[in-house]
Design a protein around this motif. Structure first.
Motif, mmCIF file in Angstrom:
data_model
loop_
_atom_site.group_PDB
_atom_site.id
_atom_site.type_symbol
_atom_site.label_atom_id
_atom_site.label_comp_id
_atom_site.label_asym_id
_atom_site.label_seq_id
_atom_site.Cartn_x
_atom_site.Cartn_y
_atom_site.Cartn_z
ATOM 1 N N PHE A 64 2.639 4.666 -5.733
ATOM 2 C CA PHE A 64 3.822 5.145 -5.017
ATOM 3 C C PHE A 64 3.485 5.555 -3.583
ATOM 4 C CE2 PHE A 64 5.479 6.186 -9.412
ATOM 5 C CZ PHE A 64 6.388 5.145 -9.420
ATOM 6 N N LEU A 65 2.355 6.221 -3.419
ATOM 7 C CA LEU A 65 1.927 6.588 -2.067
ATOM 8 C C LEU A 65 1.650 5.345 -1.234
ATOM 9 C CD1 LEU A 65 -0.487 9.619 -2.695
ATOM 10 C CD2 LEU A 65 1.852 9.671 -1.815
ATOM 11 N N GLY A 66 1.056 4.329 -1.870
ATOM 12 C CA GLY A 66 0.767 3.096 -1.154
ATOM 13 C C GLY A 66 2.024 2.396 -0.686
ATOM 14 N N ILE A 67 3.011 2.290 -1.558
ATOM 15 C CA ILE A 67 4.262 1.605 -1.214
ATOM 16 C C ILE A 67 4.984 2.320 -0.082
ATOM 17 C CG2 ILE A 67 6.553 0.981 -2.070
ATOM 18 C CD1 ILE A 67 5.274 0.602 -4.835
ATOM 19 N N THR A 68 5.103 3.630 -0.196
ATOM 20 C CA THR A 68 5.855 4.375 0.815
ATOM 21 C C THR A 68 5.082 4.508 2.122
ATOM 22 O OG1 THR A 68 5.048 6.416 -0.240
ATOM 23 C CG2 THR A 68 7.264 5.683 -0.811
ATOM 24 N N ALA A 69 3.762 4.735 2.029
ATOM 25 C CA ALA A 69 2.966 4.905 3.246
ATOM 26 C C ALA A 69 2.917 3.626 4.070
ATOM 27 C CB ALA A 69 1.551 5.345 2.891
ATOM 28 N N LEU A 70 2.920 2.479 3.395
ATOM 29 C CA LEU A 70 2.835 1.196 4.086
ATOM 30 C C LEU A 70 3.995 1.003 5.053
ATOM 31 C CD1 LEU A 70 1.145 -1.402 4.259
ATOM 32 C CD2 LEU A 70 2.661 -2.388 2.517
ATOM 33 N N VAL A 71 5.124 1.617 4.750
ATOM 34 C CA VAL A 71 6.308 1.501 5.619
ATOM 35 C C VAL A 71 6.570 2.795 6.384
ATOM 36 C CG1 VAL A 71 8.821 1.218 5.648
ATOM 37 C CG2 VAL A 71 7.399 -0.301 4.252
ATOM 38 N N LEU A 91 15.044 -3.062 8.203
ATOM 39 C CA LEU A 91 14.523 -4.064 7.287
ATOM 40 C C LEU A 91 13.306 -3.534 6.528
ATOM 41 C CD1 LEU A 91 14.546 -6.907 6.127
ATOM 42 C CD2 LEU A 91 13.180 -7.660 8.089
ATOM 43 N N ALA A 92 12.417 -2.842 7.239
ATOM 44 C CA ALA A 92 11.224 -2.284 6.599
ATOM 45 C C ALA A 92 11.610 -1.276 5.519
ATOM 46 C CB ALA A 92 10.335 -1.626 7.650
ATOM 47 N N SER A 93 12.585 -0.436 5.815
ATOM 48 C CA SER A 93 13.038 0.554 4.830
ATOM 49 C C SER A 93 13.672 -0.122 3.621
ATOM 50 C CB SER A 93 14.041 1.510 5.477
ATOM 51 O OG SER A 93 13.430 2.244 6.522
ATOM 52 N N THR A 139 0.167 -3.644 -8.742
ATOM 53 C CA THR A 139 -0.638 -3.451 -7.537
ATOM 54 C C THR A 139 0.290 -3.387 -6.339
ATOM 55 O OG1 THR A 139 -0.900 -5.826 -7.104
ATOM 56 C CG2 THR A 139 -2.513 -4.771 -8.573
ATOM 57 N N LEU A 140 -0.243 -2.956 -5.217
ATOM 58 C CA LEU A 140 0.559 -2.853 -4.002
ATOM 59 C C LEU A 140 1.089 -4.225 -3.585
ATOM 60 C CD1 LEU A 140 1.633 -1.033 -1.763
ATOM 61 C CD2 LEU A 140 -0.527 -1.358 -0.535
ATOM 62 N N ARG A 141 0.264 -5.228 -3.684
ATOM 63 C CA ARG A 141 0.695 -6.584 -3.314
ATOM 64 C C ARG A 141 1.809 -7.064 -4.229
ATOM 65 N NH1 ARG A 141 -3.791 -11.206 -2.768
ATOM 66 N NH2 ARG A 141 -4.315 -9.812 -1.016
ATOM 67 N N GLN A 142 1.659 -6.822 -5.527
ATOM 68 C CA GLN A 142 2.690 -7.241 -6.473
ATOM 69 C C GLN A 142 4.003 -6.518 -6.224
ATOM 70 O OE1 GLN A 142 0.623 -6.255 -10.093
ATOM 71 N NE2 GLN A 142 -0.047 -8.376 -10.459
ATOM 72 N N ALA A 143 3.909 -5.246 -5.828
ATOM 73 C CA ALA A 143 5.122 -4.459 -5.588
ATOM 74 C C ALA A 143 5.984 -5.085 -4.508
ATOM 75 C CB ALA A 143 4.749 -3.031 -5.201
ATOM 76 N N TYR A 144 5.351 -5.512 -3.432
ATOM 77 C CA TYR A 144 6.124 -6.082 -2.326
ATOM 78 C C TYR A 144 6.486 -7.547 -2.564
ATOM 79 C CZ TYR A 144 6.194 -2.028 0.668
ATOM 80 O OH TYR A 144 6.475 -0.785 1.181
ATOM 81 N N TYR A 145 5.584 -8.323 -3.152
ATOM 82 C CA TYR A 145 5.906 -9.720 -3.436
ATOM 83 C C TYR A 145 6.939 -9.824 -4.553
ATOM 84 C CZ TYR A 145 2.377 -11.813 -0.407
ATOM 85 O OH TYR A 145 1.664 -12.227 0.689
ATOM 86 N N SER A 181 9.146 11.379 2.703
ATOM 87 C CA SER A 181 9.242 10.024 2.143
ATOM 88 C C SER A 181 8.224 9.818 1.029
ATOM 89 C CB SER A 181 9.032 8.981 3.241
ATOM 90 O OG SER A 181 10.045 9.046 4.215
ATOM 91 N N LEU A 182 7.004 10.273 1.248
ATOM 92 C CA LEU A 182 5.946 10.082 0.268
ATOM 93 C C LEU A 182 6.219 10.834 -1.031
ATOM 94 C CD1 LEU A 182 2.739 10.364 2.507
ATOM 95 C CD2 LEU A 182 3.820 8.283 1.653
ATOM 96 N N LEU A 183 6.796 12.013 -0.941
ATOM 97 C CA LEU A 183 6.983 12.852 -2.117
ATOM 98 C C LEU A 183 8.333 12.659 -2.792
ATOM 99 C CD1 LEU A 183 5.490 16.242 -0.851
ATOM 100 C CD2 LEU A 183 4.443 14.625 -2.441
ATOM 101 N N VAL A 184 9.377 12.575 -1.990
ATOM 102 C CA VAL A 184 10.743 12.640 -2.527
ATOM 103 C C VAL A 184 11.301 11.279 -2.904
ATOM 104 C CG1 VAL A 184 13.124 13.298 -1.992
ATOM 105 C CG2 VAL A 184 11.234 14.770 -1.292
ATOM 106 N N LEU A 185 11.064 10.259 -2.085
ATOM 107 C CA LEU A 185 11.689 8.957 -2.331
ATOM 108 C C LEU A 185 11.287 8.349 -3.677
ATOM 109 C CD1 LEU A 185 13.625 6.908 -1.210
ATOM 110 C CD2 LEU A 185 11.739 5.846 0.040
#
Length: 247
Positions: free
Chosen positions: A25-32, A56-58, A79-85, A227-231
């Motif tokens: 979750f931290l990876g997904i949110t931090a990346l954006v 668009l990023a959001s 994984t982080l890659r799978q989450a976005y793909y 964003s990191l904690l609440v979203l």
């Protein structure tokens, strides 16, 4: 369908899942959240191209979060890659459902404009009776949007979970909420309160620092931490509520 879990139960379950998979979750949110806040801090959002990129990023981040939560609830590791793909494969369907939700919010937008002009921005000569009438009219206009959104919100999860098409997702979500509108609405209001409480954890000291320094870097840090904690918590909460409706 069994009785819906309470706000407290949903909150505990959501926090537990978030803690168990905090890294993804931290990876997904931090990346954006990190780069968008840095761009916003450096350039602001007055440039149309920057505003479009940030939006668009959001959007991609939210799709990735929803898709990841659905996979984790099904017992699959992500994984982080799978989450976005995996998540962005549903981009077009997600956008179409989002457009439908925006249309459902039009009465609420009209109600806010009416209240702003007729009550907040009313001339000094406007009587109390006139203000009450305008307020009542604004509330009446807003009610349909609240109940439409109460049902349509879950279509974002339905359309992300599989091969369901946008119209069918909207119908399915509406059918599952029908007969439970007030119960669902009370739990969504509970989510608002829970997220505000969670946001206070990082917000309180940073708000005090920002009030003293008006340093925009502090404000950007505050937005990132929230964003990191609440979203992720909010996304998990809504998904658990929808799963309860479907059970």
């Amino acid at each position: 369908m069994s009785r819906l879990p309470s706000v407290w139960q949903l909150t505990k379950q959501s926090l537990s899942l978030e803690r168990s998979h905090l890294k993804i979750f931290l990876g997904i949110t931090a990346l954006v959240a990190v780069p968008t806040n840095l761009i916003n801090l450096a350039a602001g959002t007055s440039d149309a191209s920057i505003s479009t990129y940030l939006s668009l990023a959001s959007l991609l981040m939210n799709i990735a979060l929803i898709w990841t939560v659905i996979q984790l609830e099904a017992g699959r590791q992500v994984t982080l890659r799978q989450a976005y793909y995996g998540g962005t494969a549903n981009l077009v369907k997600f956008l179409l459902v989002s457009v439908a939700l925006i249309l459902e919010l039009l009465p609420l937008a009209l109600a806010l404009v009416l209240y702003s002009v007729g009550v907040i921005g009313a001339s000094p000569g406007t009587s109390l009776a006139e203000r009450i009438i305008i307020s009542a009219l604004a509330i009446t206009l807003a009610i349909p949007s609240i109940f439409w959104l109460n049902r349509g919100l879950f279509a974002l999860y339905e359309v992300t979970s599989g091969s369901t098409r946008p119209i069918q997702a909207l119908r399915t979500a509406s059918q599952r909420v029908r007969g439970h509108s007030w119960a669902v609405l009370s739990r969504l209001l509970g989510l608002v309160i829970a997220t505000l409480i969670l946001a206070l954890i990082p917000a309180a000291p940073l708000v005090l620092i920002y009030a003293q320094t008006t340093n925009h870097a502090v404000l950007a840090l505050l937005q990132v931490l929230i964003s990191l904690l609440v979203l992720p918590f909010a996304v998990i909460y809504i998904n658990k509520l929808y799963r309860a409706l479907a059970s």
